[in-house]
Design a protein around this motif. Structure first.
Motif, mmCIF file in Angstrom:
data_model
loop_
_atom_site.group_PDB
_atom_site.id
_atom_site.type_symbol
_atom_site.label_atom_id
_atom_site.label_comp_id
_atom_site.label_asym_id
_atom_site.label_seq_id
_atom_site.Cartn_x
_atom_site.Cartn_y
_atom_site.Cartn_z
ATOM 1 N N TYR A 74 47.965 55.027 39.390
ATOM 2 C CA TYR A 74 47.245 56.060 39.875
ATOM 3 C C TYR A 74 46.789 55.951 41.264
ATOM 4 N N ARG A 75 46.820 54.855 41.710
ATOM 5 C CA ARG A 75 46.359 54.358 43.050
ATOM 6 C C ARG A 75 44.741 54.662 43.260
ATOM 7 N N VAL A 76 44.330 54.102 41.937
ATOM 8 C CA VAL A 76 42.821 53.947 41.637
ATOM 9 C C VAL A 76 42.186 52.738 42.147
ATOM 10 N N CYS A 77 41.273 52.410 42.521
ATOM 11 C CA CYS A 77 41.006 51.001 42.702
ATOM 12 C C CYS A 77 39.708 50.682 41.669
ATOM 13 N N LEU A 78 39.908 49.826 41.014
ATOM 14 C CA LEU A 78 38.941 49.368 39.937
ATOM 15 C C LEU A 78 38.075 48.171 40.588
ATOM 16 N N LYS A 79 36.888 47.915 40.067
ATOM 17 C CA LYS A 79 36.408 46.476 40.494
ATOM 18 C C LYS A 79 37.019 45.429 39.738
ATOM 19 N N PRO A 80 37.605 44.412 40.663
ATOM 20 C CA PRO A 80 38.196 43.465 40.088
ATOM 21 C C PRO A 80 37.315 42.574 38.995
ATOM 22 N N PRO A 81 38.035 42.020 37.939
ATOM 23 C CA PRO A 81 37.383 41.316 36.795
ATOM 24 C C PRO A 81 36.431 40.213 37.309
ATOM 25 N N PRO A 82 35.674 39.640 37.248
ATOM 26 C CA PRO A 82 35.058 38.382 37.739
ATOM 27 C C PRO A 82 35.685 37.166 37.199
ATOM 28 N N THR A 83 35.492 36.055 37.809
ATOM 29 C CA THR A 83 36.123 34.950 37.341
ATOM 30 C C THR A 83 35.360 34.350 36.075
ATOM 31 N N LEU A 84 36.058 33.272 35.740
ATOM 32 C CA LEU A 84 35.241 32.688 34.458
ATOM 33 C C LEU A 84 33.843 32.008 34.475
ATOM 34 N N ASP A 85 33.889 31.407 35.930
ATOM 35 C CA ASP A 85 32.552 30.901 36.213
ATOM 36 C C ASP A 85 31.477 31.907 36.503
ATOM 37 N N GLU A 86 32.109 33.085 37.069
ATOM 38 C CA GLU A 86 30.868 34.295 37.273
ATOM 39 C C GLU A 86 30.599 34.847 36.096
ATOM 40 N N ILE A 87 31.336 34.658 34.833
ATOM 41 C CA ILE A 87 30.905 35.191 33.463
ATOM 42 C C ILE A 87 29.952 34.230 32.983
ATOM 43 N N VAL A 88 30.387 33.017 32.846
ATOM 44 C CA VAL A 88 29.701 31.924 32.074
ATOM 45 C C VAL A 88 28.485 31.296 32.912
ATOM 46 N N GLY A 89 28.551 31.376 34.241
ATOM 47 C CA GLY A 89 27.287 30.637 34.998
ATOM 48 C C GLY A 89 26.189 31.219 34.757
ATOM 49 N N PRO A 90 25.947 32.457 34.959
ATOM 50 C CA PRO A 90 24.280 33.207 34.582
ATOM 51 C C PRO A 90 24.178 32.735 33.365
#
Length: 116
Positions: A74-90
């Motif tokens: 669809y040529r739609v840009c979605l926000k890329p998924p965060p890395t595992l460290d960005e998920i678990v770190g906080p």
């Protein structure tokens, strides 16, 4: 005689059973909060954490593949998924704050769905 022996055995607990019961009682305060996430085969909380990180990484990879497919189709840009460290770190830095934010997000989504 056999009945008397059985009655005596019922009154006097097995030392191994008593030790296991005491160990379970001591572990309860550590394992109860994690009960839904612990498998019988886990020997430590690290095993459960490792399984959770694997599941998070698999979910992240699926989301990444979906994002790429949506863009390709669809040529739609979605926000890329965060890395595992960005998920678990906080979560590791502030577990209680992360829990309250997640609960607030779930409540707002629930309220939004009820309005629909």
């Amino acid at each position: 005689a056999a009945a008397a022996a059985a009655a005596a055995a019922a009154i006097i607990p097995d030392p191994q059973e008593a030790a296991l019961a005491e160990l379970r009682k001591e572990r309860l305060c550590l394992t109860e909060p994690y009960h839904p996430y612990i498998c019988p085969s886990d020997t430590s909380l690290q095993d459960a954490r490792r399984r959770l990180e694997t599941a998070l990484e698999q979910t992240r990879q699926l989301r990444k593949a979906f994002t790429e497919r949506v863009y390709g189709k669809y040529r739609v840009c979605l926000k890329p998924p965060p890395t595992l460290d960005e998920i678990v770190g906080p979560i590791r830095q502030d577990p209680e704050g992360s829990l309250s934010r997640l609960q607030e997000d779930m409540e707002s989504i629930r309220n939004e769905k009820e309005l629909e």
